[in-house]
Design a protein around this motif. Structure first.
Motif, PDB file in Angstrom:
ATOM      1  N   ALA A 511       1.078  -1.138  -0.221  1.00  0.00           N
ATOM      2  CA  ALA A 511       0.211  -0.062   0.048  1.00  0.00           C
ATOM      3  C   ALA A 511       1.285   0.755   0.043  1.00  0.00           C
ATOM      4  O   ALA A 511       0.397   2.146  -1.017  1.00  0.00           O
ATOM      5  CB  ALA A 511      -0.609   0.314   1.054  1.00  0.00           C
ATOM      6  N   CYS A 512       1.662   1.335   0.493  1.00  0.00           N
ATOM      7  CA  CYS A 512       2.942   2.637   0.647  1.00  0.00           C
ATOM      8  C   CYS A 512       3.933   2.194  -0.865  1.00  0.00           C
ATOM      9  O   CYS A 512       4.296   3.424  -0.906  1.00  0.00           O
ATOM     10  CB  CYS A 512       3.453   2.073   1.810  1.00  0.00           C
ATOM     11  N   ALA A 513       3.572   1.546  -1.710  1.00  0.00           N
ATOM     12  CA  ALA A 513       5.067   1.808  -1.769  1.00  0.00           C
ATOM     13  C   ALA A 513       4.608   2.686  -3.266  1.00  0.00           C
ATOM     14  O   ALA A 513       5.183   3.693  -4.039  1.00  0.00           O
ATOM     15  CB  ALA A 513       4.872   0.418  -4.030  1.00  0.00           C
ATOM     16  N   GLY A 514       3.532   2.610  -3.766  1.00  0.00           N
ATOM     17  CA  GLY A 514       2.670   4.120  -4.266  1.00  0.00           C
ATOM     18  C   GLY A 514       2.968   5.614  -3.947  1.00  0.00           C
ATOM     19  O   GLY A 514       4.119   6.457  -4.958  1.00  0.00           O
ATOM     20  N   PRO A 515       2.454   5.917  -3.065  1.00  0.00           N
ATOM     21  CA  PRO A 515       2.654   7.034  -2.154  1.00  0.00           C
ATOM     22  C   PRO A 515       4.711   7.673  -1.839  1.00  0.00           C
ATOM     23  O   PRO A 515       5.264   8.669  -2.231  1.00  0.00           O
ATOM     24  CB  PRO A 515       2.014   6.961  -0.632  1.00  0.00           C
TER      25      PRO A 515
END
Length: 536
Positions: A511-515
């Motif tokens: 989930a944090c890869a994009g941000p």
């Protein structure tokens, strides 16, 4: 700079001070200053606690008089300091050492630059302060037990021992750097070390903990393998027994071994600096058709794995960590003698492997150097770049973890089945939590990586402090289920909880890869400027 006011060495010290002050006044200087202060404030309380224990032990040893307990107690104290100082120094390689090759063109004797660099590295290392406090506590305990003029010789013994540990660590780093520079030499060295390690572990496992320590203390051939604690302990035992004259030959031997070791380390460092040092160690490898890894990230993952395997610090970890694990597994002393204690030893190494590889997940962007521009020019998704870097470090950590577990199994046998399963679940489960925090640190505080054994694990103070917070938070998160499982006497519940936390961590990482990728894109100019520049 007042060049004429002092020696060239003083000018060098003034130059380094001015550079540090300029960096602290620049962008990011305040966080770095806060991180440095926090590191130096946090280490002394822990060191003072161990210093108190060492002082109490030495107080009782001085009062007990001569005998086997005195000799073993003194030897174990010096051996513990030497082993931990050396292992942490080799596995983390985070000392702020000077690059000797940069100063060969200046009118300063290289020997003085090298000596200044070693002293400055120790003075600026919080971990060195930790072990120095332990030695100071041991000296204080002996001084309280029996005041007198003999304490001058004891202080000299402790200073010589600390100097011997530092120069021997420098020599080991130089030797390993040379062995790991050539591919064939690297393979032969690792194979030879593992053959020797297997024979040593087989011998140690038959002896047991107390007999192994006794052999290290008394057997002449083995004593010279651990000569810093052996010589220091021999001199200290005679001082404790009230025989200062009999301690003088051992002090002279310790001083001579320190001088010879320091000279050998300096000559190797000077030879490496004149031959190109880091630049020659980063020579390109042979061309190949590729590894043909499966998956969409295969090209990126192959590139990251090759970068890791070419770094000399990885070779050091492959050699050092299994050796330490095997030695720890062969010691059936105190809590380690029980099945539960051995299980927690396996679990401890599951986390320590991540700590040893923190230079690669807290500064994951720094190893590409000038090639970092490719991330923003090529048609690459930055989220895939971060994923590939994390997967490469995960594979490296898993390989090191398996080697450590195998060494402990060979040295001391298998623990309970739940402990093995828990160690695997902990190592794999805590990784995504660490790597997610490491990605944020890598984007916000990147630094150019150093491809050398001596400085390969060095991180900026802010990253070190952030890494300590990440490691501590992860340990607290995974420690809560351990308390519940211990209260309920249900060890397999611990395995299930850690596996569930691991799945949650992988979901968080995804989930944090994009941000994080968008943050990296916004900071692309600052990141490229930092990692493509000169290493500090």
């Amino acid at each position: 700079m007042s060049a004429g006011a002092g020696s060239p060495l003083r000018a060098l010290a003034e130059l380094r001070l001015r550079l540090v002050l300029r960096r602290l006044r620049g962008r990011g200087g305040i966080p770095e200053l806060v991180a440095r202060i926090a590191l130096w404030v946090g280490v002394p309380p822990l060191g003072l606690g161990f210093a108190w224990l060492a002082g109490a032990q030495q107080f009782h040893l001085v009062r007990s008089g001569a005998g086997w307990p005195l000799e073993v107690g003194v030897f174990v104290t010096f051996l513990g300091v030497w082993v931990t100082w050396t292992v942490v120094g080799l596995s983390l390689a985070d000392r702020d050492l000077l690059d000797l090759g940069r100063f060969l063109v200046y009118p300063i004797p290289p020997s003085r630059v090298y000596a200044y660099g070693q002293v400055a590295a120790v003075a600026g290392d919080p971990f060195a302060l930790f072990w120095s406090l332990i030695l100071l506590g041991a000296f204080g305990g002996a001084a309280v037990a029996r005041p007198g003029g003999w304490l001058v010789l004891l202080l000299l013994c402790h200073l010589l021992f600390a100097a011997c540990v530092v120069v021997l660590l420098a020599l080991l780093q130089e030797v390993l750097a040379r062995l790991l520079r050539a591919r064939l030499a690297r393979v032969l060295a690792v194979a030879g070390i593992y053959v020797g390690l297997g024979l040593a572990l087989s011998w140690a496992s038959h002896l047991g903990g107390l007999r192994l320590l006794e052999q290290l203390r008394t057997a002449s051939p083995l004593r010279w393998l651990v000569f810093p604690p052996a010589l220091a302990a021999a001199a200290t035992v005679r001082l404790y027994a009230g025989e200062p004259l009999r301690a003088l030959p051992w002090l002279a031997a310790l001083a001579a071994s320190t001088a010879v070791t320091g000279w050998a380390a300096y000559r190797l460092a000077l030879s490496g600096a004149r031959s190109g040092g880091e630049a020659s160690a980063r020579g390109g490898g042979a061309r190949s058709a590729g590894w043909k890894l499966p998956g969409r990230l295969a090209p990126l993952l192959e590139k990251e794995l090759k970068y890791l395997l070419r770094h000399p610090l990885v070779g050091v970890l492959i050699i050092v960590l299994p050796g330490v694990a095997g030695f720890a597994g062969s010691l059936h002393l105190g809590p380690l003698a029980s099945e539960e204690g051995r299980g927690f030893l396996f679990i401890g190494f599951a986390v320590y492997v991540h700590l040893a590889t923190q230079a690669f997940w807290l500064n994951s962007l720094g190893w590409d150097r000038g090639g970092a521009r490719t991330w923003f020019l090529a048609p690459l998704a930055l989220a895939d770049v971060l994923r590939a870097k994390n997967q490469a470090v995960l594979l490296l950590g898993a390989a090191l973890f398996l080697l450590c577990e195998a060494a402990m199994l060979a040295a001391g046998g298998a623990p309970a089945a739940w402990a093995l399963a828990a160690a695997v679940a902990l190592h794999l489960g805590i990784a995504p939590w660490y790597f997610t925090g490491g990605n944020l640190v890598s984007v916000l505080n990147p630094r150019a990586g150093v491809h050398s054994v001596q400085r390969g694990g060095r991180l900026p103070p802010a990253s070190v402090l952030a890494g300590m917070a990440i490691v501590s938070s992860g340990a607290a998160l995974f420690g809560a289920p351990a308390l519940v499982a211990a209260q309920l006497q249900a060890p397999w519940l611990l395995v299930a909880c850690w596996a569930a936390l691991g799945l949650a961590g992988f979901a968080l990482q995804r989930a944090c890869a994009g941000p994080l990728a968008r943050l990296l894109h916004r900071r692309r100019e600052a990141v490229v400027a930092a990692v493509a520049g000169d290493a500090e």
